[in-house]
Design a protein around this motif. Sequence first.
Motif, PDB file in Angstrom:
ATOM      1  N   ASN A 107       0.819  -1.211   0.000  1.00  9.05           N
ATOM      2  CA  ASN A 107       0.000   0.000   0.000  1.00  9.05           C
ATOM      3  C   ASN A 107       0.854   1.262   0.000  1.00  9.05           C
ATOM      4  OD1 ASN A 107      -2.303  -1.537  -0.015  1.00  9.05           O
ATOM      5  ND2 ASN A 107      -2.666  -1.391   2.175  1.00  9.05           N
ATOM      6  N   SER A 110       1.772   1.710  -3.560  1.00  9.73           N
ATOM      7  CA  SER A 110       0.622   2.248  -4.292  1.00  9.73           C
ATOM      8  C   SER A 110       0.448   3.734  -4.006  1.00  9.73           C
ATOM      9  CB  SER A 110      -0.653   1.486  -3.919  1.00  9.73           C
ATOM     10  OG  SER A 110      -0.598   0.149  -4.349  1.00  9.73           O
ATOM     11  N   ARG A 138      -7.406  -0.498  -1.929  1.00 12.53           N
ATOM     12  CA  ARG A 138      -6.273  -1.365  -1.570  1.00 12.53           C
ATOM     13  C   ARG A 138      -6.234  -1.629  -0.064  1.00 12.53           C
ATOM     14  NH1 ARG A 138      -2.702  -4.156  -4.638  1.00 12.53           N
ATOM     15  NH2 ARG A 138      -0.811  -3.175  -3.880  1.00 12.53           N
ATOM     16  N   ILE A 170      -7.066  -7.761  -3.956  1.00 15.98           N
ATOM     17  CA  ILE A 170      -5.765  -7.090  -3.828  1.00 15.98           C
ATOM     18  C   ILE A 170      -5.083  -6.964  -5.186  1.00 15.98           C
ATOM     19  CG2 ILE A 170      -3.430  -7.341  -2.890  1.00 15.98           C
ATOM     20  CD1 ILE A 170      -4.772  -8.697  -0.436  1.00 15.98           C
ATOM     21  N   GLY A 173      -6.935  -4.532  -7.437  1.00 13.67           N
ATOM     22  CA  GLY A 173      -6.670  -3.169  -6.986  1.00 13.67           C
ATOM     23  C   GLY A 173      -5.321  -2.658  -7.439  1.00 13.67           C
ATOM     24  N   GLY A 174      -4.311  -3.536  -7.407  1.00 13.05           N
ATOM     25  CA  GLY A 174      -2.986  -3.151  -7.889  1.00 13.05           C
ATOM     26  C   GLY A 174      -2.977  -2.855  -9.376  1.00 13.05           C
ATOM     27  N   ASN A 223       1.085  -8.498 -10.613  1.00 14.91           N
ATOM     28  CA  ASN A 223      -0.308  -8.518 -10.167  1.00 14.91           C
ATOM     29  C   ASN A 223      -1.163  -9.436 -11.032  1.00 14.91           C
ATOM     30  OD1 ASN A 223      -0.097  -6.705  -7.968  1.00 14.91           O
ATOM     31  ND2 ASN A 223      -0.105  -4.961  -9.355  1.00 14.91           N
TER      32      ASN A 223
END
Length: 282
Positions: A107, A110, A138, A170, A173-174, A223
């Motif tokens: 995170n 990110s 995230r 997850i 989201g990435g 990812n």
Amino acid sequence: MSHSKQLKSEAFRQVVFRQALKEMNALQNSVVASIFLLALAFENASKGLILSINIFAKSRTAIPATMIIVNLLSLGFGPMYIYSLLNLENCQNVTLSAKIFLHLFDNGFSFFLLFKTWIVAQKHPMAGIIATLLFSNRCVWAVIDCMRSYGIQIPGGCFYVQEQLSVIGISTGGILVDLFSTSTTIVAAFRFGNIDASTKVKQLFQVLIADNVLRSLCVMAVNSFTLNYAMYGALRVIPGSPSILILIPPITGYVYTVAMNFEFEWIAIRKGIVQDGLNNTK
């Protein structure tokens, strides 16, 4: 007849033993590969931390400050994950602690991408809103993963069994963060790069595009692999699965760390373009 049964029983035990030995070797190879990748990430994070502190001392800006924090999290995750792999007791707490480190690191990375994208977009309000939503997404999936996943004992250590839906959330989201960062940078390049006819300004935006696209390709590959494995692979300990799953966090940690700290190379390129422009004006 009894002799025949004994032979069959002995043959069966040998098959089971060979299969167990094969799985043990696969796990050991994965642990060794994980340690190697995390050692490389640790080295890269150590260098990145020194460079980040040096830049922050001069600029006092948010991006190097973020890089300091993310590099520290990377340095903490490596040893913690290795300890969790080799730990022989209290698997739940140890593996959860390692996973929390990984989520904080992921995170943090990110946040670095999204904050930098917001800066490139000239702090546009809509870019800020979307970035906040993506970062919140995230964080929510990280919390869900910690709540629903658990640690179990495997031969020689511990293993973190992740809930399938949280892994999909997850990873997705990435990917969304990568797509947003790249597309926003490209739009900003066309929008702001055409305002000034200066060749140097256009070169700077070209470098920003190359920076984001190359970083996104590397991160998206990790990812996408994790997402594909979560959807079609086995997120539980069966023959063949732990060796792959054990490697995913170290691969993620290494790629994210290198991708972030490669920012120093792009900084050097951007400085070179600016310095070249200043020299030409003299």
